[in-house]
Design an enzyme around this catalytic site. Structure first.
Site, PDB file in Angstrom:
ATOM      1  N   LYS A  84      -1.823   7.185 -10.019  1.00 28.63           N
ATOM      2  CA  LYS A  84      -2.811   7.838 -10.804  1.00 28.63           C
ATOM      3  C   LYS A  84      -3.310   6.490 -12.019  1.00 28.63           C
ATOM      4  O   LYS A  84      -2.514   5.910 -12.368  1.00 28.63           O
ATOM      5  CB  LYS A  84      -2.423   9.033 -11.519  1.00 28.63           C
ATOM      6  CG  LYS A  84      -3.168   9.944 -12.263  1.00 28.63           C
ATOM      7  CD  LYS A  84      -2.668  11.336 -12.683  1.00 28.63           C
ATOM      8  CE  LYS A  84      -3.502  12.086 -13.327  1.00 28.63           C
ATOM      9  NZ  LYS A  84      -2.862  13.330 -13.794  1.00 28.63           N
ATOM     10  N   SER A 162      -5.233  17.351 -12.799  1.00 25.55           N
ATOM     11  CA  SER A 162      -6.034  16.292 -12.735  1.00 25.55           C
ATOM     12  C   SER A 162      -5.724  15.179 -11.771  1.00 25.55           C
ATOM     13  O   SER A 162      -6.366  14.046 -11.903  1.00 25.55           O
ATOM     14  CB  SER A 162      -5.900  15.569 -14.394  1.00 25.55           C
ATOM     15  OG  SER A 162      -4.563  15.304 -14.704  1.00 25.55           O
ATOM     16  N   SER A 186      -1.228  19.677 -13.276  1.00 33.84           N
ATOM     17  CA  SER A 186      -1.808  18.589 -12.571  1.00 33.84           C
ATOM     18  C   SER A 186      -1.339  17.926 -11.342  1.00 33.84           C
ATOM     19  O   SER A 186      -1.873  17.079 -10.931  1.00 33.84           O
ATOM     20  CB  SER A 186      -2.157  17.374 -13.839  1.00 33.84           C
ATOM     21  OG  SER A 186      -3.016  17.982 -14.561  1.00 33.84           O
TER      22      SER A 186
END
Lengths: 474, 68
Positions: A84, A162, A186
């Site tokens: 990420k 996310s 997330s």
């Protein structure tokens, strides 16, 4: 270079490592093939933030040298992965998914990436995310500098947030595994929406050094993989104490599901209302079937529900207050207005208005929640619930659009994501079926540092089912 | 770990990492921005009221030194 087919791109990390050790192909060939695929298909799902091909090929060369010399580092050696894009990697841009931070370069590397590097895993790219991990609250899936995360199962659907790119990239076979992060949902949400296995570790088990801060008291970093087994292998590498992270629990994790308690001695708490009323009606048959698979493992299913607390209020207040404090310089500079989502901009600005007494009240209620959950876990060893109530929402749909469902008779475990994050509890998301061609998942939540128990159940669930092996079309 | 980044590398990486920069961002109406900010601030006040109404024992300390 050998022709790589889907069986390779959708293999688990441990399968890839076995093939590398057997000499079926080299780490360099594998890294190049995954880089090609990530660069070609990543943009299709808005999953790619940054390709690291050059670094990956060099690293793969080193791995090949080691394999030739018989130096085996870990079951992740030579396996390509993505991270990420809120994890810093020295000398390369780390944009945190947000336009104001495009081009930001750190001169240090996140601890988790250093640990994976030492284990021989090969970082091939940074993966997209909701801008600033969505801390201000966001209304649209498009709240990212890379655009909305698109779901490989249906590109008109959201990949979840996310950790959007991490979910999409694993689901589409663009990386062998990925790292995501969770403040409140997330990892579990994109894992559930994309049909991959996600693990949220106990707070403090994995160092956050080098990761963007959103909420100092709630942020966690964890793996998103093709199986529970892979999550255990990755967690073993990335866990451990770190003097650079003040929240570090100073504990390590060794993946050993075979040494957990016998399933017949485990009590799994669940709430029928979650399956019969909170779940979307079209998703209920799959969730009911998953419940029966878990029952079939030999555990005792025990009806339970969460203690009564304002979980969303407390979670929202803490994340908003801490997130706005983190990004105060961005807000003060006016550059916050460059973010993509207007609700996020407004939420970050308004978060600065939260009074100290309100933040402290939320943190005091959080103490009560932690105590109450400790008591709940006296009667059960883990909690089981649908990870999300249904499949991924449409990309064009506002995320705060309320789905029209009648009030259920009881609370059940409906707020398990917020409750688990407030108490820092570990959780795993397991694919469990489909609704309208879109993945569904169940989640298991345990006491702190019981990842092996959750993964043992997850591994056996995946031995009994093949949902985690399904591949999205095209 | 990674080598030093050259200016050429950085330019290439930036071009690859932020494709959206090339496209103009829709500019929302000022009124809409103001409305959203007012709503967010109203929510903060509403939340403060709900927190104040939540009764907890006086001895309850915040989860300051939070360890799982």
């Amino acid at each position: 270079m050998p022709a790589f087919d889907d069986d390779i791109f959708f293999a688990t990390a441990s399968e890839l490592n076995q093939k590398l050790r057997a000499g079926e192909f080299s780490a360099k060939e594998l890294a190049r093939a995954f880089c090609d695929r990530l660069e070609k298909l990543g943009p299709r799902y808005n999953a790619l933030a940054l390709s690291l091909r050059e670094f990956a090929v060099r690293k793969a060369d080193d791995v090949d040298d080691e394999l030739k010399r018989g130096r085996f580092r870990s079951p992740l050696q030579g396996v390509p992965f993505g991270a990420k894009d809120l994890l810093s990697f020295a000398g390369q841009p780390t944009a945190w998914g947000a336009r104001p931070y495009a081009g930001q370069v750190f001169d240090y590397t996140a601890t988790v990436l250093n640990k994976l590097d030492r284990a021989g895993a090969i970082l091939i790219g940074k993966l997209s995310l909701v801008e600033l991990a969505g801390g201000g609250g966001y209304r649209y899936a498009a709240a990212s500098v890379t655009g909305p995360g698109l779901n490989p199962w249906d590109r008109s659907r959201w990949s979840g947030g996310s950790s959007s790119g991490s979910g999409s990239a694993v689901a589409a076979g663009l990386v062998g595994f990925a790292l995501g992060s969770e403040t409140s949902g997330s990892i579990l949400t994109p894992a559930a929406f994309c049909g991959v296995t996600g693990l949220r570790p106990t707070y403090g088990l994995v160092s956050r050094y080098g990761a963007m801060a959103l909420s100092w008291t709630m942020d966690k970093i964890g793996p998103m993989c093709r199986s529970a087994e892979d999550c255990g292998l990755v967690l073993q590498v990335i866990s451990g104490g770190d003097s650079n992270d003040p929240s570090s629990a100073g504990k390590s994790f060794y993946y050993a599901p075979q040494y957990t308690r016998k399933f017949k001695d485990l009590r799994v708490g669940y709430a029928p209302v979650d399956f019969d009323e909170w779940a979307e009606s079209s998703s209920r048959p799959a969730f009911a079937q998953a419940l029966e698979v878990v029952r079939g493992l030999g555990v005792s299913l025990v009806e339970t529900s969460l203690p009564d607390f304002p979980y969303s209020l407390v979670t929202g207040t803490i994340i908003s207050a801490e997130g706005s404090a983190v990004f105060e310089p961005l807000i003060a500079s006016g550059k916050v207005d460059q973010l993509a989502d207007q609700k996020q901009i407004a939420g970050l600005k308004a978060g600065l208005d939260i009074a100290a007494k309100d933040y402290l009240k939320a943190m005091r209620i959080r103490s009560r929640i932690q105590q109450a959950l400790r008591r709940l876990f006296v009667g059960v060893d883990m909690l089981l619930a649908p990870a999300r109530s249904g499949p991924a929402s449409k990309v064009s749909e506002p995320l705060d659009a309320r789905r029209d469902r009648p009030d259920a008779k009881s609370r059940g475990l409906r707020d398990l994501i917020q409750a688990g994050n407030l108490a820092g509890l570990p959780a795993v998301s397991l694919p469990c079926g489909f609704d309208e061609g879109l993945p569904l998942a169940i989640s298991l939540v345990g006491r702190p540092f019981t990842e092996n128990m959750l993964l043992a159940i997850g591994r056996e669930f995946q031995n009994q089912t093949d949902w985690h092996r399904r591949r999205p079309p095209g | 770990m990674p080598r030093k980044l050259t200016r050429r590398d950085l330019a290439a990486a930036l071009a690859a990492s932020v494709p959206a920069l090339a496209s103009p961002r829709a500019v929302p109406a000022k009124a809409e921005e103001d409305e959203l900010l007012a709503a967010a601030r109203a929510q903060v006040l509403k939340n403060a009221g709900r927190l104040a109404a939540s009764e907890i024992p006086m001895a309850t300390e915040p989860a300051f030194l939070f360890k799982a």
